[in-house]
Design an enzyme around this catalytic site. Structure first.
Site: not given
Ligand code: PA5
Length: 447
Positions: A310, A289, A424
């Site tokens: 394996h 990310e 989303k």
């Molecule tokens: O790193 C990030 O920001 C995302 O992976 C969030 O942790 C994830 O989308 C969950 O978001 P939230 O904590 O707002 O529910």
């Protein structure tokens, strides 16, 4: 006390030491940008000095909340997705007995997870299991609006209230969320849940040292003070005062960027201990990310050896040469297990009699490293003296710091995740969420 150790020498047959050293100035600039808050995404730098800014009162408060859940629950469900559960699961799995869930005499509640998927069978089976259990909920969502955990929370809150009554249930629910915004905050205030704040300047995947990670760890019975202490030590080691040569986060950021430059587009995080599987999952999220944007970024993958030798072993040894490996190596196992002698030696394994299982595992590790280097796979290694809270605290902070540096060197903002929104929008359009009428029409026309 020892520290975790990064070794990058085994990459030098593929990239030159000189070229890695050439990142010195760029890394220094990136480090200064992080510490001065002048780089991209600078509103999300709360993680940087988080370990050293945690005070004892905060930790005691988390421990007290954990005690309430520990005293009253057989099972605690941690509800969250992405950064809101991966760090906790990574540490809890790494430190737990592998067969913990089978133990009948327990010191700590079993920690399970929800809201990290929308699997109907998963949620059905979870709720069936909870029907006969005293359980509590830790609902974690920074935004407080993420669909997956919100759905799971709706189901599980209803179940808990039905099983225990509203008055008892409210004391078994903890919300970890934004300080003011989001549906989870509104609900928590209205229902009177114990809450913890995820600060605005800490992004989900950098939040493992906040209550997001610490509360579930404490519920599972682990020493969060040691975990924080380890991170504090690493914060210092990777700080501005440390030279490029002595700073493991700087070295890791430099070498992986140089490997990427020569076409090593995939980094595989390797472990030789199955309980580290979710360290790989947490790391994949952190780097995926943070760096995968603007059509750039190393693809982070992870494998569990020797199991995956394996399966993926073949690809790693002889597939396209676009990979490098980073091995997490544990120097000392926590237990000793020695192979016995066999009188008839029918399996031919008497040459291993008297040797520890870990000696064999270490030779698998060494043999694999040599084979993979011979096969054209550069190798980086991170050694932990042993597996405990302190060294995991060091490891996770090390990865966070290196990720910030590496993202800046790559030229991206390592603290946003604009790409996560695309699915989303489509999902809401397909589900005909109010407010998405135009998107619904547009997407349906494409089906
Ligand atoms: O790193 C990030 O920001 C995302 O992976 C969030 O942790 C994830 O989308 C969950 O978001 P939230 O904590 O707002 O529910």
């Amino acid at each position: 006390m020892k520290n975790i150790k990064l070794s990058i020498e085994k990459a030098f047959g593929f990239v030159s030491e000189q070229n890695v050293d050439a990142y010195k100035t760029q890394i220094a600039t990136a480090n200064a940008a992080l510490h001065n808050g002048t780089g991209k995404g600078n509103v999300f730098l709360g993680w940087l000095n988080l370990p050293s800014s945690i005070d004892i009162t905060h930790l005691s408060d988390i421990e007290n909340t954990a005690k309430i859940l520990r005293d009253n629950c057989e099972v605690v469900v941690v509800i969250g997705i992405g950064g809101s559960y991966l760090g906790a699961k990574a540490v809890i799995d790494a430190l737990s007995n592998s067969f913990d869930w089978l133990q009948t005499v327990r010191k700590s509640p079993v920690v399970v997870y929800a809201g990290q998927n929308i699997g109907e069978d998963y949620l059905y089976e979870l709720q069936e299991m909870l029907k006969t259990k005293k359980f509590g909920l830790i609902s974690i969502s920074k935004s407080g609006t993420t669909t997956e955990p919100a759905l799971a929370f709706r189901l599980l809150k209803t179940q808990l209230e039905e099983q225990q009554g509203k008055a008892v249930a409210k004391n078994l629910i903890v919300a970890v969320t934004d300080k003011a915004r989001g549906a989870l905050r509104t609900l928590a205030v209205q229902e009177g849940y114990k809450t913890y704040v995820i600060e605005d300047n800490i992004g989900g995947r950098y939040s493992v040292l906040s209550p997001v990670g610490l509360l579930p760890m404490a519920v599972a019975g682990f020493d969060i003070r040691q975990f924080v202490d380890g991170a504090v030590k690493m914060e210092k080691i990777c700080g501005l005062e440390t030279s490029f040569e002595e700073n493991p986060a700087a070295q890791y950021a430099a070498v992986r960027n140089e490997l990427y430059k020569i076409g090593k587009k995939i980094e595989i995080l390797v472990n030789f201990h199955p309980k580290l599987h979710f360290i790989g999952e947490w790391w994949k999220q952190l780097y995926g990310e943070s760096e995968g944007k603007e059509n750039k970024g190393i693809f982070p993958a992870a494998v569990d050896f020797s199991s995956d030798l394996h399966s993926m072993g073949q690809w790693i040894q002889e597939g396209e040469r676009s990979i490098f490996e980073t091995v997490i190596s544990i120097n000392e196992s926590n237990y000793i297990k020695v192979f016995p002698t066999s009188e008839d030696n029918l399996d031919g394994l008497n040459f291993l009699a008297g040797k520890r299982v870990d000696q064999v595992n270490k030779m698998a590790e060494l043999g694999t490293m040599i084979a993979h280097i011979d096969g054209g796979v550069p190798n980086l290694k991170i050694e932990l003296p042993c597996l405990n809270e302190y060294y995991l605290g060091q490891l996770l902070y090390f990865f966070e710091k290196a990720c910030g540096l590496s993202g800046y060197v790559l030229g991206v903002n390592p603290f946003d995740q604009p790409g996560v929104e695309a699915y989303k929008k489509n999902m809401f359009a397909l589900l005909e969420k109010p407010g998405f009428e135009a998107e619904t029409k547009a997407i349906k026309a494409r089906l």
